[in-house]
Design a protein around this motif. Structure first.
Motif, mmCIF file in Angstrom:
data_model
loop_
_atom_site.group_PDB
_atom_site.id
_atom_site.type_symbol
_atom_site.label_atom_id
_atom_site.label_comp_id
_atom_site.label_asym_id
_atom_site.label_seq_id
_atom_site.Cartn_x
_atom_site.Cartn_y
_atom_site.Cartn_z
ATOM 1 N N MET A 44 1.110 -0.909 -0.485
ATOM 2 C CA MET A 44 -0.233 -0.074 -0.012
ATOM 3 C C MET A 44 0.890 1.171 0.061
ATOM 4 N N ASN A 45 0.620 1.864 -0.786
ATOM 5 C CA ASN A 45 1.802 3.624 -0.814
ATOM 6 C C ASN A 45 0.777 4.523 0.078
ATOM 7 N N GLU A 46 -0.526 4.262 -0.783
ATOM 8 C CA GLU A 46 -1.334 6.155 -0.507
ATOM 9 C C GLU A 46 -2.310 5.291 0.683
ATOM 10 N N ARG A 47 -2.281 6.366 1.391
ATOM 11 C CA ARG A 47 -2.602 6.924 2.537
ATOM 12 C C ARG A 47 -4.082 6.920 2.859
ATOM 13 N N PRO A 48 -4.985 5.163 3.655
ATOM 14 C CA PRO A 48 -6.711 5.477 3.472
ATOM 15 C C PRO A 48 -7.177 7.032 3.667
ATOM 16 N N SER A 49 -8.630 7.694 3.547
ATOM 17 C CA SER A 49 -8.658 9.198 3.732
ATOM 18 C C SER A 49 -9.540 8.477 5.339
ATOM 19 N N PRO A 50 -8.735 10.168 5.447
ATOM 20 C CA PRO A 50 -9.682 9.717 6.919
ATOM 21 C C PRO A 50 -11.167 9.814 7.180
ATOM 22 N N GLY A 51 -11.099 9.054 8.628
ATOM 23 C CA GLY A 51 -12.450 8.858 8.605
ATOM 24 C C GLY A 51 -12.000 6.515 8.288
ATOM 25 N N SER A 52 -11.644 6.615 7.877
ATOM 26 C CA SER A 52 -10.929 4.938 7.386
ATOM 27 C C SER A 52 -10.787 4.437 8.966
ATOM 28 N N HIS A 53 -11.592 2.944 9.023
ATOM 29 C CA HIS A 53 -11.237 2.156 9.894
ATOM 30 C C HIS A 53 -9.976 1.486 9.607
ATOM 31 N N ILE A 54 -9.280 1.762 10.743
ATOM 32 C CA ILE A 54 -8.201 1.079 10.497
ATOM 33 C C ILE A 54 -7.579 -0.155 12.244
ATOM 34 N N HIS A 55 -7.702 -1.412 11.619
ATOM 35 C CA HIS A 55 -7.859 -2.270 12.923
ATOM 36 C C HIS A 55 -6.617 -2.310 13.443
ATOM 37 N N MET A 56 -5.281 -2.965 14.578
ATOM 38 C CA MET A 56 -3.998 -3.237 14.772
ATOM 39 C C MET A 56 -4.032 -4.790 15.255
ATOM 40 N N ILE A 57 -3.747 -5.224 15.086
ATOM 41 C CA ILE A 57 -3.520 -7.186 15.673
ATOM 42 C C ILE A 57 -1.808 -6.664 16.145
ATOM 43 N N ALA A 58 -1.990 -6.903 18.020
ATOM 44 C CA ALA A 58 -1.242 -7.048 19.038
ATOM 45 C C ALA A 58 -1.024 -5.486 18.951
ATOM 46 N N ILE A 59 -2.153 -4.445 19.859
ATOM 47 C CA ILE A 59 -2.485 -2.854 19.731
ATOM 48 C C ILE A 59 -1.495 -2.738 21.002
ATOM 49 N N CYS A 60 -1.067 -3.576 21.534
ATOM 50 C CA CYS A 60 -1.009 -2.611 23.811
ATOM 51 C C CYS A 60 1.066 -2.854 23.615
ATOM 52 N N GLY A 61 1.758 -3.663 22.371
ATOM 53 C CA GLY A 61 2.713 -3.123 22.572
ATOM 54 C C GLY A 61 3.166 -1.190 22.407
ATOM 55 N N VAL A 62 4.472 -0.980 22.876
ATOM 56 C CA VAL A 62 4.588 -0.081 23.126
ATOM 57 C C VAL A 62 4.692 1.113 22.000
ATOM 58 N N GLY A 63 5.571 -0.023 20.864
ATOM 59 C CA GLY A 63 5.615 0.816 19.880
ATOM 60 C C GLY A 63 3.914 1.055 19.491
ATOM 61 N N MET A 64 3.186 0.120 19.164
ATOM 62 C CA MET A 64 2.025 -0.297 18.678
ATOM 63 C C MET A 64 0.892 0.618 19.191
ATOM 64 N N ALA A 65 0.958 0.791 20.393
ATOM 65 C CA ALA A 65 -0.528 1.772 21.417
ATOM 66 C C ALA A 65 0.100 3.306 20.575
ATOM 67 N N SER A 66 1.176 3.688 21.173
ATOM 68 C CA SER A 66 1.574 5.105 20.284
ATOM 69 C C SER A 66 1.068 4.785 18.920
ATOM 70 N N LEU A 67 1.656 4.115 18.253
ATOM 71 C CA LEU A 67 1.192 4.084 16.564
ATOM 72 C C LEU A 67 -0.102 5.168 16.589
ATOM 73 N N ALA A 68 -1.356 4.157 17.568
ATOM 74 C CA ALA A 68 -2.434 4.132 17.186
ATOM 75 C C ALA A 68 -2.559 5.354 17.927
ATOM 76 N N GLY A 69 -2.325 6.117 18.401
ATOM 77 C CA GLY A 69 -2.234 7.549 19.092
ATOM 78 C C GLY A 69 -2.222 8.175 17.520
ATOM 79 N N LEU A 70 -0.996 8.337 16.637
ATOM 80 C CA LEU A 70 -0.978 8.901 16.189
ATOM 81 C C LEU A 70 -2.147 9.546 15.340
ATOM 82 N N LEU A 71 -2.575 7.608 14.768
ATOM 83 C CA LEU A 71 -3.312 6.992 13.840
ATOM 84 C C LEU A 71 -4.759 8.506 14.161
ATOM 85 N N GLN A 72 -5.584 8.158 15.249
ATOM 86 C CA GLN A 72 -6.236 9.205 15.989
ATOM 87 C C GLN A 72 -6.080 10.104 16.154
ATOM 88 N N SER A 73 -4.697 10.650 15.938
ATOM 89 C CA SER A 73 -4.864 12.105 15.975
ATOM 90 C C SER A 73 -5.169 12.949 14.349
#
Length: 473
Positions: free
Chosen positions: A1-30
């Motif tokens: 994937m080279n293009e970012r999904p449009s804002p409002g899209s649903h992104i699911h993260m498998i193993a979200i509670c790792g330090v890096g993944m949780a931080s990425l979740a915050g970034l995506l939500q922002s």
């Protein structure tokens, strides 16, 4: 994937509670995405962080989590091919990418990427570089495998043209066994060190070097590599780069060296010298010779990027550090408890030296949990003993999840304790299995003025707080 999904899209993260993944979740939500995630190990601090920002975490890994089909799935590097959700993603042909790919897509984009790589010091050096560039007015994006205290979060979008990112040599995902840092499109690289680590995925030092060689080869010719000459393997890797190479460290041909290093009252003062010429005193809120070297790396890179010395002073002087990197947890009955992430013998030794230098004349307890994939193996038994023997008293606990390591490869904690006592009989190294018993032991034996340094790359069963509670009781 080279293009970012449009804002409002649903992104699911498998193993979200790792330090890096949780931080990425915050970034995506922002950035306006609707983020969900799943994990089987849901516990603080990342579970609390995700709950506080309103991201739902579903317990366990189940195909039913995709009854509402997400637009994109991000797969954590700990997720195996036979994970039920990974299988569902493949079977349902849901678009998916790895964690490092997501950082390249959602954070780096077309911006200039400064990657901090190496066996040791990545997190602190990345956090320091991000803060120094921020205070210099560059407003960089950043992503750190920890929580920089100046920012309060491991990520920042920034609006400037630069991104500072911690470049991990660990593998990317079950579908991509290359190191994470290959996805970060580096223009500038700080290489702090190269030693053998991650024994679960690397066979030996040559195997480790093969990954770093790949990183060197993707630095563009008009980029920049800043490398430490304290590590022969790092200098060997620098020979693979086609970009300009700036060497920092001790003499022996280094472009940037240090003089007049003084560490007092929790601060360091040093003069960075470019080819023998001092650029004046720098004050930094760090301790330890290894961290002063990390600061020199950041200073050298900033100057190579064209930032004037005067723009850098405030960032160094106000850097507050990173959680779990020589973090002061509290004090009870005159006993100071410090928490640190050290888990490789080089880092354990450097951390002990740093704390002893910062608190001269005080008795230092070193508490160590062999938890990482490397430290649980016997390959570094002697090196761990040598590092721990620098402390005044030593307490080790048993291996974390020993059944995950085949018996003939496991570290013998008893053998390490025995070797510590041979090297330094005054250390009186002991093995105590349970954290509650460690807390009681320390509370009984420690005296006012002592320092208790807790070292683990995991939770250590909350022994830090248990020690403080036992001291208070």
């Amino acid at each position: 994937m080279n293009e970012r999904p449009s804002p409002g899209s649903h992104i699911h993260m498998i193993a979200i509670c790792g330090v890096g993944m949780a931080s990425l979740a915050g970034l995506l939500q922002s950035q306006g995405y609707r983020v969900t995630g799943s994990d089987q190990n849901i516990y603080p601090p990342m579970s609390t962080y995700l709950a506080d920002i309103g991201i739902k975490v579903m317990p366990g890994f189940h195909p039913e989590h995709f009854l509402i089909r997400p637009d994109l799935v991000i797969v954590g590097n700990a997720v195996s091919r036979d994970n039920p959700e990974a299988q569902a993603v493949l079977n349902q042909k849901i678009p998916f990418i790895s964690f490092p790919q997501a950082l390249g897509l959602f954070l780096i984009g077309e911006r200039e990427s400064l990657v901090v790589a190496g066996t040791h010091g990545k997190t602190t050096t990345t956090a320091l570089a991000a803060w120094v560039l921020t205070r210099a007015g560059l407003d960089p994006g950043f992503f750190v495998g920890g929580v920089p205290l100046n920012f309060g979060s491991g990520w920042g979008s920034g609006k400037g043209n630069h991104v500072v990112i911690e470049g991990d040599e660990y593998d990317t995902a079950f579908f991509d066994k290359g190191p994470k840092f290959l996805h970060y499109r580096p223009r500038q690289v700080i290489l702090t060190s190269v030693e053998f680590d991650h024994a679960d995925i690397y066979r030996d030092l040559d195997h480790v070097k093969a990954s770093f060689k790949r990183l060197m080869k993707i630095i563009p010719k008009d980029g920049c590599l800043v490398v430490c000459n304290d590590y022969p393997a790092a200098m060997e890797m620098a020979g693979e780069s086609q970009s300009p190479v700036i060497v920092y460290g001790d003499g022996n041909g280094a472009d940037w060296t240090l003089t007049n290093v003084k560490i007092r009252a929790g601060k360091s003062f040093f003069e960075p010298c470019y080819r023998g010429k001092s650029e004046g005193v720098i004050e930094a809120l760090i301790i330890g010779q290894h961290n002063v070297k990390n600061a020199l790396a950041v200073y050298a890179m900033a100057r190579a990027m064209g930032i004037e010395r005067g723009q850098l002073l405030d960032g160094f002087a106000t850097f507050a550090g990173v959680k779990r990197r020589q973090e002061l947890k509290g004090e009870g009955r005159g006993v100071l408890v410090i928490d640190d992430f050290a888990h490789h013998p080089t880092a354990v030794g450097a951390t002990i030296d740093a704390v002893k230098e910062a608190y001269p004349g005080r008795r230092l307890w070193a508490l160590f949990e062999p938890r990482s994939n490397t430290s649980r193996r016997r390959i570094f038994e002697r090196e761990f003993a040598e590092a721990l023997s620098r402390a005044d008293r030593v307490v080790l606990t048993g291996l974390y999840q020993p059944d995950k390591i085949v018996e003939q490869e496991r570290m013998s904690v008893a053998a390490v304790a025995q070797e510590v006592n041979r090297l330094n009989p005054d250390a009186r190294a002991v093995v105590v299995e349970k954290s509650q018993d460690i807390a009681a032991f320390v509370a009984q034996k420690a005296a006012p003025g002592d320092i208790v340094l807790v070292m683990s790359n995991g939770a250590f069963d909350g022994v830090q707080e248990k020690i403080l509670a036992a001291l208070a009781g």
